[in-house]
Design an enzyme around this catalytic site. Structure first.
Site, PDB file in Angstrom:
ATOM      1  N   ARG A  12       0.842  -1.206   0.000  1.00 17.50           N
ATOM      2  CA  ARG A  12       0.000   0.000   0.000  1.00 17.50           C
ATOM      3  C   ARG A  12       0.879   1.257   0.000  1.00 17.50           C
ATOM      4  O   ARG A  12       2.093   1.180   0.164  1.00 17.50           O
ATOM      5  CB  ARG A  12      -0.976   0.016   1.182  1.00 17.50           C
ATOM      6  CG  ARG A  12      -0.332   0.017   2.549  1.00 17.50           C
ATOM      7  CD  ARG A  12      -1.379  -0.277   3.631  1.00 17.50           C
ATOM      8  NE  ARG A  12      -0.760  -0.422   4.944  1.00 17.50           N
ATOM      9  CZ  ARG A  12      -0.719   0.533   5.861  1.00 17.50           C
ATOM     10  NH1 ARG A  12      -1.266   1.703   5.618  1.00 17.50           N
ATOM     11  NH2 ARG A  12      -0.137   0.312   7.023  1.00 17.50           N
ATOM     12  N   ILE A  14       3.043   4.587  -0.541  1.00 14.50           N
ATOM     13  CA  ILE A  14       4.186   4.933  -1.394  1.00 14.50           C
ATOM     14  C   ILE A  14       4.865   3.665  -1.918  1.00 14.50           C
ATOM     15  O   ILE A  14       5.278   3.610  -3.082  1.00 14.50           O
ATOM     16  CB  ILE A  14       5.174   5.826  -0.602  1.00 14.50           C
ATOM     17  CG1 ILE A  14       4.541   7.199  -0.337  1.00 14.50           C
ATOM     18  CG2 ILE A  14       6.496   5.966  -1.343  1.00 14.50           C
ATOM     19  CD1 ILE A  14       5.335   8.093   0.626  1.00 14.50           C
ATOM     20  N   ASP A  48       8.400  -9.327   8.623  1.00 15.01           N
ATOM     21  CA  ASP A  48       8.336  -8.066   9.357  1.00 15.01           C
ATOM     22  C   ASP A  48       9.772  -7.551   9.422  1.00 15.01           C
ATOM     23  O   ASP A  48      10.682  -8.320   9.764  1.00 15.01           O
ATOM     24  CB  ASP A  48       7.771  -8.351  10.767  1.00 15.01           C
ATOM     25  CG  ASP A  48       7.406  -7.076  11.503  1.00 15.01           C
ATOM     26  OD1 ASP A  48       8.288  -6.194  11.637  1.00 15.01           O
ATOM     27  OD2 ASP A  48       6.248  -6.961  11.928  1.00 15.01           O
ATOM     28  N   GLY A  77       7.695   1.874   6.893  1.00 10.32           N
ATOM     29  CA  GLY A  77       7.867   2.841   7.979  1.00 10.32           C
ATOM     30  C   GLY A  77       6.577   3.050   8.741  1.00 10.32           C
ATOM     31  O   GLY A  77       5.484   2.772   8.225  1.00 10.32           O
ATOM     32  N   TYR A 140       9.951   9.744  15.207  1.00 11.87           N
ATOM     33  CA  TYR A 140       9.930   9.581  13.743  1.00 11.87           C
ATOM     34  C   TYR A 140      11.033  10.411  13.074  1.00 11.87           C
ATOM     35  O   TYR A 140      11.776   9.905  12.217  1.00 11.87           O
ATOM     36  CB  TYR A 140       8.552   9.999  13.239  1.00 11.87           C
ATOM     37  CG  TYR A 140       8.327   9.863  11.758  1.00 11.87           C
ATOM     38  CD1 TYR A 140       8.060   8.628  11.179  1.00 11.87           C
ATOM     39  CD2 TYR A 140       8.338  10.986  10.929  1.00 11.87           C
ATOM     40  CE1 TYR A 140       7.821   8.513   9.814  1.00 11.87           C
ATOM     41  CE2 TYR A 140       8.100  10.877   9.573  1.00 11.87           C
ATOM     42  CZ  TYR A 140       7.843   9.640   9.014  1.00 11.87           C
ATOM     43  OH  TYR A 140       7.608   9.537   7.662  1.00 11.87           O
ATOM     44  N   LYS A 144      14.296   9.132  10.826  1.00 12.22           N
ATOM     45  CA  LYS A 144      14.487   9.528   9.426  1.00 12.22           C
ATOM     46  C   LYS A 144      15.794  10.304   9.231  1.00 12.22           C
ATOM     47  O   LYS A 144      16.466  10.160   8.204  1.00 12.22           O
ATOM     48  CB  LYS A 144      13.291  10.359   8.945  1.00 12.22           C
ATOM     49  CG  LYS A 144      11.976   9.564   8.907  1.00 12.22           C
ATOM     50  CD  LYS A 144      12.058   8.393   7.958  1.00 12.22           C
ATOM     51  CE  LYS A 144      10.710   7.734   7.722  1.00 12.22           C
ATOM     52  NZ  LYS A 144      10.801   6.589   6.802  1.00 12.22           N
ATOM     53  N   ILE A 173       2.652  13.520   1.518  1.00 17.22           N
ATOM     54  CA  ILE A 173       2.173  12.738   0.374  1.00 17.22           C
ATOM     55  C   ILE A 173       0.858  12.086   0.799  1.00 17.22           C
ATOM     56  O   ILE A 173       0.766  11.548   1.908  1.00 17.22           O
ATOM     57  CB  ILE A 173       3.193  11.629   0.012  1.00 17.22           C
ATOM     58  CG1 ILE A 173       4.617  12.190  -0.181  1.00 17.22           C
ATOM     59  CG2 ILE A 173       2.719  10.845  -1.209  1.00 17.22           C
ATOM     60  CD1 ILE A 173       4.831  13.109  -1.358  1.00 17.22           C
TER      61      ILE A 173
HETATM   62  P1  NDP Z   1       1.650   3.686   4.869  1.00 14.61           P
HETATM   63  O1  NDP Z   1       1.326   3.701   6.316  1.00 14.61           O
HETATM   64  O2  NDP Z   1       0.596   3.911   3.850  1.00 14.61           O
HETATM   65  O3  NDP Z   1       2.420   2.316   4.490  1.00 14.61           O
HETATM   66  C1  NDP Z   1       3.486   1.876   5.284  1.00 14.61           C
HETATM   67  C2  NDP Z   1       4.043   0.600   4.682  1.00 14.61           C
HETATM   68  O4  NDP Z   1       5.112   0.141   5.536  1.00 14.61           O
HETATM   69  C3  NDP Z   1       3.001  -0.509   4.641  1.00 14.61           C
HETATM   70  O5  NDP Z   1       3.219  -1.326   3.527  1.00 14.61           O
HETATM   71  C4  NDP Z   1       3.308  -1.254   5.925  1.00 14.61           C
HETATM   72  O6  NDP Z   1       2.873  -2.588   5.957  1.00 14.61           O
HETATM   73  C5  NDP Z   1       4.820  -1.207   5.909  1.00 14.61           C
HETATM   74  N1  NDP Z   1       5.345  -1.559   7.220  1.00 14.61           N
HETATM   75  C6  NDP Z   1       5.179  -0.880   8.373  1.00 14.61           C
HETATM   76  N2  NDP Z   1       5.776  -1.528   9.380  1.00 14.61           N
HETATM   77  C7  NDP Z   1       6.342  -2.639   8.847  1.00 14.61           C
HETATM   78  C8  NDP Z   1       7.102  -3.707   9.375  1.00 14.61           C
HETATM   79  N3  NDP Z   1       7.411  -3.775  10.680  1.00 14.61           N
HETATM   80  N4  NDP Z   1       7.546  -4.682   8.543  1.00 14.61           N
HETATM   81  C9  NDP Z   1       7.227  -4.641   7.234  1.00 14.61           C
HETATM   82  N5  NDP Z   1       6.509  -3.659   6.660  1.00 14.61           N
HETATM   83  C10 NDP Z   1       6.069  -2.675   7.469  1.00 14.61           C
HETATM   84  O7  NDP Z   1       2.804   4.765   4.737  1.00 14.61           O
HETATM   85  P2  NDP Z   1       3.313   5.600   3.470  1.00 14.61           P
HETATM   86  O8  NDP Z   1       3.144   4.833   2.233  1.00 14.61           O
HETATM   87  O9  NDP Z   1       2.772   6.962   3.588  1.00 14.61           O
HETATM   88  O10 NDP Z   1       4.866   5.691   3.857  1.00 14.61           O
HETATM   89  C11 NDP Z   1       5.861   4.919   3.234  1.00 14.61           C
HETATM   90  C12 NDP Z   1       7.213   5.469   3.652  1.00 14.61           C
HETATM   91  O11 NDP Z   1       7.291   6.830   3.279  1.00 14.61           O
HETATM   92  C13 NDP Z   1       7.446   5.424   5.157  1.00 14.61           C
HETATM   93  O12 NDP Z   1       8.800   5.129   5.416  1.00 14.61           O
HETATM   94  C14 NDP Z   1       7.113   6.828   5.584  1.00 14.61           C
HETATM   95  O13 NDP Z   1       7.779   7.175   6.771  1.00 14.61           O
HETATM   96  C15 NDP Z   1       7.632   7.622   4.400  1.00 14.61           C
HETATM   97  N6  NDP Z   1       7.077   8.943   4.271  1.00 14.61           N
HETATM   98  C16 NDP Z   1       5.735   9.135   4.046  1.00 14.61           C
HETATM   99  C17 NDP Z   1       5.245  10.416   3.925  1.00 14.61           C
HETATM  100  C18 NDP Z   1       3.816  10.718   3.666  1.00 14.61           C
HETATM  101  O14 NDP Z   1       3.457  11.908   3.657  1.00 14.61           O
HETATM  102  N7  NDP Z   1       2.950   9.745   3.432  1.00 14.61           N
HETATM  103  C19 NDP Z   1       6.135  11.595   4.027  1.00 14.61           C
HETATM  104  C20 NDP Z   1       7.504  11.270   4.252  1.00 14.61           C
HETATM  105  C21 NDP Z   1       7.945   9.997   4.357  1.00 14.61           C
HETATM  106  P3  NDP Z   1       1.421  -3.002   6.585  1.00 14.61           P
HETATM  107  O15 NDP Z   1       0.407  -2.721   5.506  1.00 14.61           O
HETATM  108  O16 NDP Z   1       1.594  -4.448   6.911  1.00 14.61           O
HETATM  109  O17 NDP Z   1       1.215  -2.135   7.808  1.00 14.61           O
END
Ligand code: NDP
Length: 234
Positions: A12, A14, A48, A77, A140, A144, A173
């Site tokens: 899901r 990014i 994980d 993340g 957080y 980062k 985003i």
């Molecule tokens: P989402 O919460 O939409 O997705 C997070 C993703 O990380 C999911 O696929 C989730 O899996 C996975 N994840 C979380 N924890 C774990 C774990 N322990 N092991 C494996 N997978 C894991 O976040 P975004 O798409 O918004 O964010 C993606 C990245 O971009 C992150 O690193 C975030 O910090 C960074 N980011 C996002 C911003 C934004 O505005 N959205 C801005 C700046 C940075 P699951 O579905 O199983 O939970």
């Protein structure tokens, strides 16, 4: 031969857009993820990122299918926001364990393969708040900010082996992560962004495809902001 690209958390947000963009780029794309459905053409291995053995086993499984990883995009993340004085050790540690140590676990395993290939592209998904800071995100933003040091140390350690390591620092985003923000907070943030809008996941994916390309072979240790001008790399 197509390149094997591993994106973490492609189910899901990014990560999903990243995987789709690399598929569209003609790469062989796989993901290490915790479950859920995946974009077409993406192979998944369940792990994980907080579990070293599971991460290593997932890489083994994916490499058995698609060959040694040549591109890693460490995207998985989480946030656990809260004000500093009320933040528990658990809320601090859990964010560091996913965002920083989880990234380290994936990078360590991937570099093992990249060293043999004498080629590698490592893209770490940081955040604008890693450099700017943000109230309520001491955990957080620390996680980062640390990715910048990680990418630069990797560059100095293995840069001579054809491996680059860079950080993308997205701003706001539209994903599940930012959907959690209250509407008035979103409006306030939007007002401070020079572009006056949140970005879309494809904005981040396009930057990652560039950093992973042959054309970016002389770019390493950089922080590339994708933030509508919010942080401008500061
Ligand atoms: P989402 O919460 O939409 O997705 C997070 C993703 O990380 C999911 O696929 C989730 O899996 C996975 N994840 C979380 N924890 C774990 C774990 N322990 N092991 C494996 N997978 C894991 O976040 P975004 O798409 O918004 O964010 C993606 C990245 O971009 C992150 O690193 C975030 O910090 C960074 N980011 C996002 C911003 C934004 O505005 N959205 C801005 C700046 C940075 P699951 O579905 O199983 O939970």
């Amino acid at each position: 031969m197509t390149r094997h690209v591993v994106v973490t958390g492609a189910n899901r947000g990014i990560g999903r857009a990243l995987a789709e963009a690399f598929v569209a780029n003609g790469d062989t794309v796989s993901t290490i993820y915790r479950g859920g459905d995946l974009p077409a053409g993406v192979t998944g291995a369940i792990a994980d990122v907080t579990d070293t053995d599971a991460v290593n086993a997932a890489f083994d499984e994916l490499e058995a299918k698609h060959g040694r990883v040549r591109v890693l995009v460490a995207n998985a993340g989480i946030t656990r926001d809260g004000l500093l004085m009320r933040m528990s050790d658990e809320d601090f540690q859990s964010v560091l364990d996913v965002n920083l140590t989880g990234t380290f676990r994936c990078v360590r395993r991937a570099v093992n393969s990249m060293m043999r290939e004498r080629f590698g592209r490592i893209v770490l998904i940081g955040s604008v708040v890693g450099l700017m800071g943000n109230p309520g995100q001491v955990n957080y933003s620390s996680s980062k900010a640390a990715l910048v040091g990680m990418a630069r140390s990797i560059t100095r350690e293995v840069g001579a082996r054809g491996i680059t390591a860079n950080v993308i620092a997205p701003g706001f985003i539209t994903t599940d992560m930012t959907d959690e923000l209250p509407e008035d907070a979103k409006k306030q943030y939007e007002a401070t962004i020079p572009a006056k809008r949140f970005g879309v996941t494809e904005d981040v994916a396009a930057a990652a495809v560039f950093l992973a390309s042959d054309a970016a072979g002389y770019v390493s240790g950089a922080v590339l902001p994708v933030d509508g001008g919010l942080g401008m790399g500061h």
